[in-house]
Write a protein that holds these residues in place. Structure first.
Motif, short mmCIF file in Angstrom:
data_model
loop_
_atom_site.label_atom_id
_atom_site.label_comp_id
_atom_site.label_asym_id
_atom_site.label_seq_id
_atom_site.Cartn_x
_atom_site.Cartn_y
_atom_site.Cartn_z
N HIS A 5 0.80 -1.22 0.00
CA HIS A 5 0.00 0.00 0.00
C HIS A 5 0.84 1.27 0.00
O HIS A 5 0.29 2.38 0.04
CB HIS A 5 -0.96 0.00 1.19
N LEU A 6 2.15 1.11 -0.07
CA LEU A 6 3.02 2.29 -0.17
C LEU A 6 2.69 3.07 -1.44
O LEU A 6 2.72 4.31 -1.45
CB LEU A 6 4.49 1.88 -0.17
N ALA A 7 2.35 2.37 -2.50
CA ALA A 7 2.01 3.04 -3.76
C ALA A 7 0.78 3.93 -3.60
O ALA A 7 0.68 4.99 -4.22
CB ALA A 7 1.77 2.00 -4.86
N LEU A 8 -0.17 3.50 -2.76
CA LEU A 8 -1.36 4.31 -2.51
C LEU A 8 -0.99 5.59 -1.76
O LEU A 8 -1.52 6.67 -2.05
CB LEU A 8 -2.39 3.51 -1.70
N LEU A 9 -0.08 5.47 -0.81
CA LEU A 9 0.39 6.65 -0.09
C LEU A 9 1.14 7.59 -1.03
O LEU A 9 0.94 8.81 -0.99
CB LEU A 9 1.31 6.24 1.06
N ASP A 10 2.00 7.02 -1.86
CA ASP A 10 2.76 7.83 -2.81
C ASP A 10 1.82 8.66 -3.69
O ASP A 10 2.05 9.85 -3.92
CB ASP A 10 3.63 6.94 -3.70
N GLU A 11 0.77 8.02 -4.16
CA GLU A 11 -0.17 8.71 -5.04
C GLU A 11 -0.89 9.84 -4.30
O GLU A 11 -1.02 10.95 -4.82
CB GLU A 11 -1.20 7.72 -5.59
N SER A 12 -1.33 9.57 -3.07
CA SER A 12 -2.07 10.59 -2.33
C SER A 12 -1.18 11.75 -1.90
O SER A 12 -1.64 12.89 -1.79
CB SER A 12 -2.73 9.96 -1.09
N GLU A 13 0.10 11.47 -1.66
CA GLU A 13 1.04 12.52 -1.27
C GLU A 13 1.69 13.19 -2.48
O GLU A 13 2.53 14.06 -2.33
CB GLU A 13 2.12 11.95 -0.35
N ARG A 14 1.30 12.75 -3.66
CA ARG A 14 1.83 13.27 -4.92
C ARG A 14 3.37 13.17 -4.98
O ARG A 14 4.08 14.11 -5.33
CB ARG A 14 1.35 14.71 -5.15
N TYR A 15 3.83 11.99 -4.58
CA TYR A 15 5.24 11.64 -4.69
C TYR A 15 5.50 11.12 -6.10
O TYR A 15 4.68 10.38 -6.64
CB TYR A 15 5.58 10.55 -3.67
N PRO A 16 6.57 11.50 -6.77
CA PRO A 16 7.70 12.31 -6.27
C PRO A 16 7.65 13.77 -6.71
O PRO A 16 8.64 14.48 -6.56
CB PRO A 16 8.89 11.60 -6.93
N ASP A 17 6.51 14.23 -7.24
CA ASP A 17 6.45 15.59 -7.79
C ASP A 17 6.30 16.67 -6.72
O ASP A 17 6.76 17.80 -6.91
CB ASP A 17 5.28 15.69 -8.78
N HIS A 18 5.61 16.36 -5.62
CA HIS A 18 5.38 17.36 -4.57
C HIS A 18 6.12 17.04 -3.27
O HIS A 18 6.64 17.94 -2.62
CB HIS A 18 3.88 17.47 -4.28
N TYR A 19 6.11 15.78 -2.90
CA TYR A 19 6.82 15.33 -1.70
C TYR A 19 7.86 14.29 -2.10
O TYR A 19 7.68 13.56 -3.08
CB TYR A 19 5.86 14.69 -0.70
N THR A 20 8.91 14.21 -1.30
CA THR A 20 9.87 13.12 -1.44
C THR A 20 9.79 12.26 -0.19
O THR A 20 9.30 12.71 0.85
CB THR A 20 11.31 13.64 -1.63
N ARG A 21 10.22 11.03 -0.28
CA ARG A 21 10.27 10.16 0.89
C ARG A 21 11.62 10.30 1.57
O ARG A 21 12.65 10.37 0.89
CB ARG A 21 10.07 8.70 0.49
N ILE A 22 11.63 10.34 2.89
CA ILE A 22 12.89 10.40 3.62
C ILE A 22 12.88 9.34 4.73
O ILE A 22 11.83 8.97 5.25
CB ILE A 22 13.17 11.79 4.24
N ALA A 23 14.07 8.85 5.04
CA ALA A 23 14.23 7.87 6.12
C ALA A 23 14.50 8.63 7.42
O ALA A 23 15.37 9.50 7.46
CB ALA A 23 15.37 6.92 5.81
N ILE A 24 13.75 8.31 8.46
CA ILE A 24 13.90 8.97 9.75
C ILE A 24 13.87 7.92 10.86
O ILE A 24 13.61 6.74 10.60
CB ILE A 24 12.77 10.00 10.00
#
Length: 230
Positions: free
Chosen positions: A74-93
């Protein structure tokens, strides 16, 4: 996979609407960052001054949120809703839970998608506040005092804090008093009043009047004046 939410995804209903399933969730703190509402909304129907949540590095800051254990697929669903990679990037924390440090993933707005002077809508802020049971009282109270977007109410035409209501594929801005009046009048009428009906009542009957003895009397006057259907 472990995902840390600090914005609207703190609301479980938002996650469910996106179809993102999770097996567990818990309060978590991200040290070394600060919460901002400087992400440009860039949504077709929203004013340009609306801001979404974002995090920036700050050695003295902390961000509270929810650590979800989501289904990997379901990471792909989150990516789509957060408009990754055009608006947000993913970071490791790494976040701190009640008893341990946990490596995880979150989203951070891209530099060209942020701006100063933006404010969250009351709707958006309420999504984060819905996680009250997962946030410290101090953090919750500070968030609740955040300055929100001020817009012109579609009913009383006053500029103040507004909520966005979708009706017939259009977004309308209503202040809290008009929103509450719309609900009360609708209950008296036996059906929910439209935004247009509420606006007409406010402008033609309520504004400048000396008041009405009851909501029922107001509705009767609105029907008599053919502002709303009988």
């Amino acid at each position: 996979m472990k995902y840390f939410a600090y914005g609207s995804n703190c609301n479980h209903a938002v996650m469910e609407k996106k179809g993102v399933r999770f097996s567990s969730c818990q309060h978590a703190v991200l040290p070394g960052y600060r919460l901002l509402f400087n992400k440009k909304a860039m949504r077709e129907n929203l004013p340009p001054d609306i801001g979404f949540a974002n995090i920036n590095e700050d050695p003295t800051g902390t961000v509270e949120g929810i650590l979800y254990d989501i289904v990997d697929d379901h990471l792909a669903l989150l990516d789509e809703s957060e408009r990754y990679p055009d608006h947000y990037t993913r970071i490791a924390i790494t976040v701190q839970t009640k008893d341990k440090l946990v490596p995880c993933t979150t989203y951070q707005a891209l530099p060209d998608k942020i701006a100063s002077g933006l404010k969250p809508s009351r709707n958006y802020l309420n999504h984060i506040l819905s996680a009250k049971d997962f946030l410290s009282r101090q953090y919750f109270e500070a968030l609740n005092k955040s300055q929100t977007y001020l817009g012109e109410c579609a009913c009383c035409l006053r500029k103040q804090e507004v909520v966005f209501i979708k009706e017939e594929d259009r977004l309308h801005m209503l202040c809290q008093p008009c929103r509450e009046a719309r609900l009360m009048w609708g209950e008296t009428r036996g059906r929910r009043l439209t935004v247009a009906e509420t606006e007409a009542i406010m402008q033609q009957l309520v504004k400048g009047s000396s008041g009405f003895p009851s909501i029922q009397k107001l509705i009767e006057e609105a029907i008599a004046a053919k502002i709303i259907d009988p």
